[in-house]
Design an enzyme around this catalytic site. Structure first.
Site, PDB file in Angstrom:
ATOM      1  N   ARG A 103     -21.063 -10.508  -2.629  1.00 44.52           N
ATOM      2  CA  ARG A 103     -20.550  -9.476  -1.743  1.00 44.52           C
ATOM      3  C   ARG A 103     -20.625  -9.965  -0.291  1.00 44.52           C
ATOM      4  O   ARG A 103     -21.530 -10.704   0.083  1.00 44.52           O
ATOM      5  CB  ARG A 103     -21.413  -8.227  -1.900  1.00 44.52           C
ATOM      6  CG  ARG A 103     -21.027  -7.026  -1.043  1.00 44.52           C
ATOM      7  CD  ARG A 103     -19.755  -6.409  -1.519  1.00 44.52           C
ATOM      8  NE  ARG A 103     -19.645  -5.000  -1.110  1.00 44.52           N
ATOM      9  CZ  ARG A 103     -18.497  -4.374  -0.955  1.00 44.52           C
ATOM     10  NH1 ARG A 103     -17.367  -5.038  -1.155  1.00 44.52           N
ATOM     11  NH2 ARG A 103     -18.450  -3.105  -0.617  1.00 44.52           N
ATOM     12  N   THR A 385      -8.372  -4.542  -4.686  1.00 51.66           N
ATOM     13  CA  THR A 385      -9.306  -5.329  -5.460  1.00 51.66           C
ATOM     14  C   THR A 385      -8.570  -5.848  -6.680  1.00 51.66           C
ATOM     15  O   THR A 385      -7.530  -5.319  -7.048  1.00 51.66           O
ATOM     16  CB  THR A 385     -10.489  -4.422  -5.871  1.00 51.66           C
ATOM     17  OG1 THR A 385     -11.075  -3.875  -4.695  1.00 51.66           O
ATOM     18  CG2 THR A 385     -11.541  -5.152  -6.668  1.00 51.66           C
TER      19      THR A 385
END
Length: 574
Positions: A103, A385
């Protein structure tokens, strides 16, 4: 390795592997079949790259790394090296399950008030469009860590990256989807006004390529070649790192070369749960996906599914009520576990699920205003995404979800480096209690802090049955990711639909706040009426998610499905 010309030729006429079969009652869609290995992604050329790597002796992780870099070329709205994500891995021989957290991170100079305007209110312009929105990218470090630690050892970094480099250098076929996206006015304005975006995607006097054109990205190819040759240092140090910092800070950001040099992905323990004889392996914080997927499944597990048809009013009611409690908890408890205590074991405990289930009225909706996370009730602990799923011939599996956040991310790139940057820091709570771009309310646990990772809903998931892979799934979709993955799992298991039907079935979603059920077209009007009689505000809205899934049968055969909601994906295998 396949040469670029061969890759392009393959992708112009991609083989669609679907064996003839008779669909059972309740099935409407036929999945793709394979005997030993399969790749499913949102973009056909990238799926072909993954299968090529498997055929050359790579394992599922080698193929996942190759697909990740290929999507950075062929699916630029979400595939990336300028963003970050999460990977869940199952290694068949050792039985190891691992979660790789790559992340994005806030830079050291970030602070909790940096997205507020002069009046102290959350500014979407700062958190979504400016350099302040950009997190330190994690994709390159994460993919290369996965290859180093879990790859087969048969293929080098250069070999797994070679197809992506070839696609960027020699060209890839522009899909109808990409051609259409580059003509969307908001995308065109954002990208064309940036020097890097204009050079990449509007090379013909400001005009985007047409479907079927072959687009080359030579600056991206050079960056990928440098990474293949020199590893993460080629991205996090030197010219590429300087290009990132200059682009971010030129747009008002606060990133430094030290922020990039200090970035490291983390291998974490997955969130583990059980459901109806399956073992659920999913992503832990800073993703909320695994925690709340397991939490909702726990609440639903005692349900008598035999009396609840797929997308019946009773089934939707059961899911929606469980989802409300999960998303209420998300707003309070979830954040980066390196900065705040996240009570994972308590949230995923069967006892806590039983407490929630006892509060659910079987015939009436509970207003969200009456649902709030309460720490005293917890048992003590002892949009844009993309996702892809891979299973290899040895039974290894990868479920990977990564992102730039918005479509094409922040809308500007690292000058001269050939890629776009993320606006992932919008996933922080710009101001606790104020919704983000997906309507999700965050609290103190997800406030901005230096070197902190923002909370996510990404839910890459693997289901095991008797220790072997049974289902690999995941999806894009912002706040709807968790409920999309939930419904694929429920449809494929308790409703016993094949993976194509399980994927294509209309979806519903409730995230506590705002207090309404979002549904797709295809839910019957009678069902909507029954839900309204239970007290729900029901709203038909655009399609949710784009699940990419593989199911493994008891005999080891594989079936796969790429979500028809976003055309251009491909399930393919041998």
């Amino acid at each position: 390795m396949l040469r670029a010309a061969t890759l392009v030729a393959l992708c112009v006429s991609v083989p669609f592997r679907a064996d003839a079969q008779i669909l059972t009652q309740g099935e409407r869609f036929a999945p793709v079949h394979a005997e030993k290995q399969m790749v499913v992604s949102q973009e056909a050329q990238a799926s072909e790259v993954g299968l090529t790597i498997l055929r050359e002796g790579g394992n599922a992780v080698d193929a996942a790394v190759a697909v990740g870099f290929a999507l950075a070329v062929t699916l630029p709205r979400a595939g990336n090296i300028g963003g970050g994500g999460f990977m869940v891995v199952h290694m068949a021989q050792s039985g190891e399950n691992a979660a790789i957290d790559y992340r994005e991170m806030a830079p050291v100079a970030a602070d909790r008030d940096m997205f507020l305007d002069e009046a102290g209110e959350a500014s979407s312009e700062k958190s979504r469009r400016s350099g302040l929105a950009v997190g330190v990218p994690g994709t390159v470090a994460g993919l290369l860590l996965a290859h180093e630690r879990y790859g087969s050892g048969k293929l080098t970094r250069t070999e797994v990256m070679a197809p992506a480099i070839a696609l960027a250098r020699d060209g890839f076929v522009v899909s109808p989807e990409l051609a259409a996206e580059l003509r969307i006015e908001d995308v065109r304005v954002r990208l064309a006004e940036d020097e890097e975006g204009r050079a990449l995607f509007y090379p013909n006097d400001g005009e985007p390529p047409a479907a079927g054109d072959v687009l080359t990205l030579p600056t991206l190819a050079a960056t990928l070649e440098a990474i293949a040759g020199n590893g993460p240092a080629a991205f996090y140090e030197g010219d590429v790192a300087k290009a990132i910092v200059d682009s971010v800070n030129g747009r008002g950001g606060r990133m430094s070369l030290e922020d990039l040099a200090a970035y490291e992905p983390i291998v974490r323990e997955p969130v583990m749960g059980t459901f109806k004889g399956y073992e659920v392996v999913s992503m832990p914080p800073p993703s909320s996906g695994g925690v709340h997927l397991v939490q909702i499944l726990n609440v639903l597990e005692p349900t008598h599914f035999g009396t609840f048809g797929l997308n019946s009013a009773d089934m939707i009611h059961a899911m929606a009520e469980a989802e409300k409690y999960a998303y209420a908890d998300r707003a309070v408890y979830l954040g980066d576990p390196d900065f705040v205590h996240v009570p994972v074991e308590a949230l995923i405990s069967k006892d806590y699920a039983a407490e929630i289930a006892a509060k659910i009225d079987p015939v009436k909706a509970t207003p969200s205003s009456e649902i709030a996370a309460n720490p005293a009730n917890l048992p003590v602990e002892s949009n844009e995404t993309t996702h892809y799923s891979i299973v290899d011939a040895e039974g290894n599996a990868v479920s990977n979800t990564y992102t730039l956040n918005f479509s094409f991310g922040v809308g500007f790139g690292a000058k001269g480096a050939g890629f776009l940057l993320n606006n992932e820091l919008d996933d922080f709570s710009a101001k606790p209690g104020v919704p983000n771009a997906y309507g999700l309310i965050g609290g103190e646990a997800n406030a901005v802090e230096p070197r902190k990772r923002p909370l996510s809903s990404m839910t890459p998931t693997i289901l095991l049955k008797d220790g072997k892979v049974s289902l690999v799934t995941g999806s894009p979709g912002g706040s709807r990711i968790i409920t999309t993955v939930l419904q694929v799992i429920l449809n494929a298991t308790v409703h016993e639909r094949n993976i194509a039907t399980a994927t294509a079935a209309p979806r519903v979603h409730h995230q506590w706040q705002p207090d309404y059920i979002r549904i797709e077209e295809g839910i019957s009007h009678d069902t909507i009426r029954l839900l309204e009689e239970k007290g729900y505000d029901v709203r038909i809205q655009p399609a949710m998610g784009a699940a990419q899934s593989i199911q493994v049968g008891p005999d080891g055969t594989l079936t796969g499905a790429s979500d028809p909601r976003r055309p251009g994906g491909l399930a393919i295998g041998d």
